[in-house]
Write a protein that holds these residues in place. Structure first.
Motif, mmCIF file in Angstrom:
data_model
loop_
_atom_site.group_PDB
_atom_site.id
_atom_site.type_symbol
_atom_site.label_atom_id
_atom_site.label_comp_id
_atom_site.label_asym_id
_atom_site.label_seq_id
_atom_site.Cartn_x
_atom_site.Cartn_y
_atom_site.Cartn_z
ATOM 1 N N VAL A 10 41.275 29.882 14.814
ATOM 2 C CA VAL A 10 41.085 28.399 14.489
ATOM 3 C C VAL A 10 39.892 28.166 13.516
ATOM 4 O O VAL A 10 39.787 27.179 12.783
ATOM 5 C CB VAL A 10 40.508 27.879 15.775
ATOM 6 N N ASN A 11 39.095 29.307 13.326
ATOM 7 C CA ASN A 11 37.945 29.082 12.291
ATOM 8 C C ASN A 11 38.501 29.104 11.019
ATOM 9 O O ASN A 11 37.624 28.531 10.129
ATOM 10 C CB ASN A 11 37.203 30.540 12.409
ATOM 11 N N ASP A 12 39.633 29.732 10.745
ATOM 12 C CA ASP A 12 40.316 29.658 9.262
ATOM 13 C C ASP A 12 40.582 28.334 8.874
ATOM 14 O O ASP A 12 40.641 27.964 7.601
ATOM 15 C CB ASP A 12 41.647 30.227 9.433
ATOM 16 N N ASP A 62 33.617 39.087 19.583
ATOM 17 C CA ASP A 62 34.532 39.781 19.015
ATOM 18 C C ASP A 62 36.021 39.316 18.958
ATOM 19 O O ASP A 62 36.758 39.906 18.463
ATOM 20 C CB ASP A 62 34.487 41.368 19.144
ATOM 21 N N LYS A 63 36.281 38.322 19.725
ATOM 22 C CA LYS A 63 37.580 38.163 20.256
ATOM 23 C C LYS A 63 37.878 36.429 19.759
ATOM 24 O O LYS A 63 37.168 35.467 19.908
ATOM 25 C CB LYS A 63 37.737 37.868 21.651
ATOM 26 N N PRO A 64 38.801 36.619 18.692
ATOM 27 C CA PRO A 64 39.104 35.298 17.897
ATOM 28 C C PRO A 64 39.799 34.048 19.068
ATOM 29 O O PRO A 64 40.702 34.681 19.643
ATOM 30 C CB PRO A 64 40.010 35.719 17.035
ATOM 31 N N ILE A 65 39.550 33.020 18.742
ATOM 32 C CA ILE A 65 40.307 31.894 19.322
ATOM 33 C C ILE A 65 41.456 31.341 18.632
ATOM 34 O O ILE A 65 41.016 30.916 17.360
ATOM 35 C CB ILE A 65 39.389 30.776 19.974
ATOM 36 N N THR A 66 42.687 31.414 18.772
ATOM 37 C CA THR A 66 43.781 31.045 18.081
ATOM 38 C C THR A 66 44.308 29.550 18.514
ATOM 39 O O THR A 66 44.119 29.110 19.276
ATOM 40 C CB THR A 66 44.877 32.028 18.053
ATOM 41 N N ILE A 67 45.122 29.149 17.575
ATOM 42 C CA ILE A 67 45.893 27.917 17.642
ATOM 43 C C ILE A 67 46.585 28.048 18.835
ATOM 44 O O ILE A 67 46.876 27.094 19.694
ATOM 45 C CB ILE A 67 46.761 27.501 16.248
ATOM 46 N N PHE A 68 47.367 29.133 18.905
ATOM 47 C CA PHE A 68 48.321 29.388 20.149
ATOM 48 C C PHE A 68 47.668 29.382 21.306
ATOM 49 O O PHE A 68 47.977 28.699 22.360
ATOM 50 C CB PHE A 68 48.958 30.655 19.897
ATOM 51 N N GLN A 69 46.418 29.830 21.418
ATOM 52 C CA GLN A 69 45.751 29.850 22.668
ATOM 53 C C GLN A 69 44.986 28.310 22.959
ATOM 54 O O GLN A 69 45.299 28.219 24.261
ATOM 55 C CB GLN A 69 44.539 30.598 22.516
ATOM 56 N N VAL A 75 38.511 19.869 25.593
ATOM 57 C CA VAL A 75 38.036 20.045 24.439
ATOM 58 C C VAL A 75 38.651 20.849 23.634
ATOM 59 O O VAL A 75 38.636 20.749 22.442
ATOM 60 C CB VAL A 75 36.469 20.830 24.791
ATOM 61 N N GLY A 76 39.541 21.945 24.010
ATOM 62 C CA GLY A 76 40.298 22.499 23.294
ATOM 63 C C GLY A 76 41.247 21.754 22.634
ATOM 64 O O GLY A 76 41.633 22.114 21.162
ATOM 65 N N PHE A 77 41.549 20.576 22.987
ATOM 66 C CA PHE A 77 42.687 19.774 22.415
ATOM 67 C C PHE A 77 41.922 18.984 21.511
ATOM 68 O O PHE A 77 42.441 18.389 20.377
ATOM 69 C CB PHE A 77 43.321 19.011 23.349
ATOM 70 N N GLY A 78 40.487 18.632 21.543
ATOM 71 C CA GLY A 78 39.783 18.018 20.655
ATOM 72 C C GLY A 78 39.753 18.849 19.244
ATOM 73 O O GLY A 78 39.751 18.562 18.276
ATOM 74 N N LEU A 79 39.560 20.089 19.597
ATOM 75 C CA LEU A 79 39.488 21.246 18.434
ATOM 76 C C LEU A 79 40.720 21.253 17.724
ATOM 77 O O LEU A 79 40.811 21.494 16.448
ATOM 78 C CB LEU A 79 39.191 22.372 19.013
ATOM 79 N N LEU A 80 41.879 21.146 18.461
ATOM 80 C CA LEU A 80 43.097 21.100 17.622
ATOM 81 C C LEU A 80 43.308 19.690 16.897
ATOM 82 O O LEU A 80 43.796 19.747 15.603
ATOM 83 C CB LEU A 80 44.328 20.980 18.792
ATOM 84 N N GLY A 81 42.614 18.693 17.341
ATOM 85 C CA GLY A 81 42.868 17.384 16.641
ATOM 86 C C GLY A 81 41.935 17.480 15.188
ATOM 87 O O GLY A 81 42.509 17.099 14.165
#
Length: 364
Positions: free
Chosen positions: A75-77, A90-97, A159-165
């Protein structure tokens, strides 16, 4: 229905059943506004809670179809700052997650206290940054993250869906509410639908209510900012909430009517199109309505699967529910026989699951 509403303390209830690409049945009971004696209606507007997440998901998947988003990307991308669970840096958080509620992001105390009357006064970017970036003023000790690693467990995250928005906003270079108007609401004819109060006709708003009991009185007093000034919280009475919002709006603040939400439902049942307007490819809708997590029997991309076990068969439905102060909603449909049900009520009391089931199975 009247006895159900009396028992559950629901002022107004409305529902529709969609089949054969149209509303084949609808009914409204009780009042949208007790003080004004306004009857409930399938054309009244209401915030629909977490059904809104399916619109944020639609926006994400539209951008995915255009090659502008990769589901496995970090998501940082896309957001321009770092979001990492501090317990697993060290674990990325992805759009899929994020789409499957496996990101390890949790709804912290700042989320629970973010509701206020009127439209948001804090930008989505600032809200997400303050909560999820280690330099943010609401980051605290990393309390907005769970103790498990991203991708390890499913745990529902608003909050994860706020991040998706925010991803939608950064990639499309426009606010999510404007993006959805241009690419979802307007193409489907949802002309009276919006995310913000400023975008809808508040004169046609279904008033959200709390029913005051001895058990919930203290909780209501703690959240009295969600009521008009100096409310009289008298046990055994309905008290109207103000028309509220929160900065993390992509998780729950679509404001629409049953009639206009049925247009979106019909588009999903028809493989992503309605009346010649296509909002998603059929293969994308199929992907969203496919189980995504090994060993998990209900989670697609945002959408959730439920099953009705009948004596002679099992019926599989996909959908989403919604709940917020003074409201509860549901949307369920069968993508095979293309029938579905939508319900609205202006009290957050639960117990509507059996009503939805009966409407789906019995109403012709």
């Amino acid at each position: 229905m009247v006895s159900f509403m009396t028992e559950k303390k629901i002022p107004g209830f409305a529902a529709c059943k969609v089949g054969n690409d149209r509303i084949i049945w609808s009914k409204a009971y009780g009042q949208a506004n007790i003080e004004k004696k306004t009857p409930m209606s399938i054309d009244g507007i209401m915030n629909i809670g977490s059904i809104s997440k399916t619109f944020t998901t639609t926006a994400i998947m539209q951008l995915w179809e255009k090659g502008k988003i990769k589901l496995e990307a970090e998501v940082n991308d896309y957001v321009g700052f770092t979001v990492r669970n501090p317990k697993f840096p060290d674990k990325p958080i992805t759009i899929f997650q994020l789409l499957t509620h496996t990101s390890s992001i949790r709804d912290g105390e700042s989320y629970n206290h973010s509701y206020s009357c009127g439209d948001p006064t804090i930008s989505l970017h600032d809200w997400i940054y303050d909560n999820l970036n280690e330099k943010g003023k609401l980051f605290g000790n990393g309390d907005n993250f769970h103790d498990f690693a991203p991708g390890e467990k499913e745990k529902y995250s608003n909050v994860g869906f706020g991040l998706l928005g925010l991803v939608v906003e950064k990639v499309s270079k426009q606010p999510l509410n404007i993006y959805c108007r241009n690419f979802i609401f307007n193409p489907l004819g949802m002309n009276k639908t919006g995310w913000m109060l400023s975008e809808v006709d508040t004169n046609n708003y279904i008033t959200p209510y709390a029913f005051v009991t001895k058990e919930n009185l203290n909780e209501l007093l703690e959240n009295k900012t969600l009521f008009p000034k100096n409310p009289e919280l008298k046990e055994g009475s309905f008290v109207a909430h103000c028309l509220y919002s929160f900065p993390n709006y992509p998780d729950g603040l679509v404001r629409t009517s049953i009639r206009e939400l049925s247009y979106f439902l019909r588009a999903m049942m028809n493989g992503g199109q309605l009346n010649g307007a296509r909002i998603l490819n059929e293969s994308t809708v199929s992907k969203m309505l496919t189980l995504q997590i090994e060993g998990n029997n209900h989670r697609g991309l945002c959408w959730a699967k439920t099953e009705y076990k009948l004596p002679d068969k099992t019926i599989t439905l996909w959908g989403h529910g919604g709940g917020d102060p003074g409201i509860a909603t549901s949307l369920l449909f069968n993508p095979i026989d293309k029938t579905g049900v939508i319900t609205f009520q202006n009290s957050e009391t639960g117990g509507t699951g059996d009503i939805v089931r009966r409407i789906y199975l019995e109403v012709k």
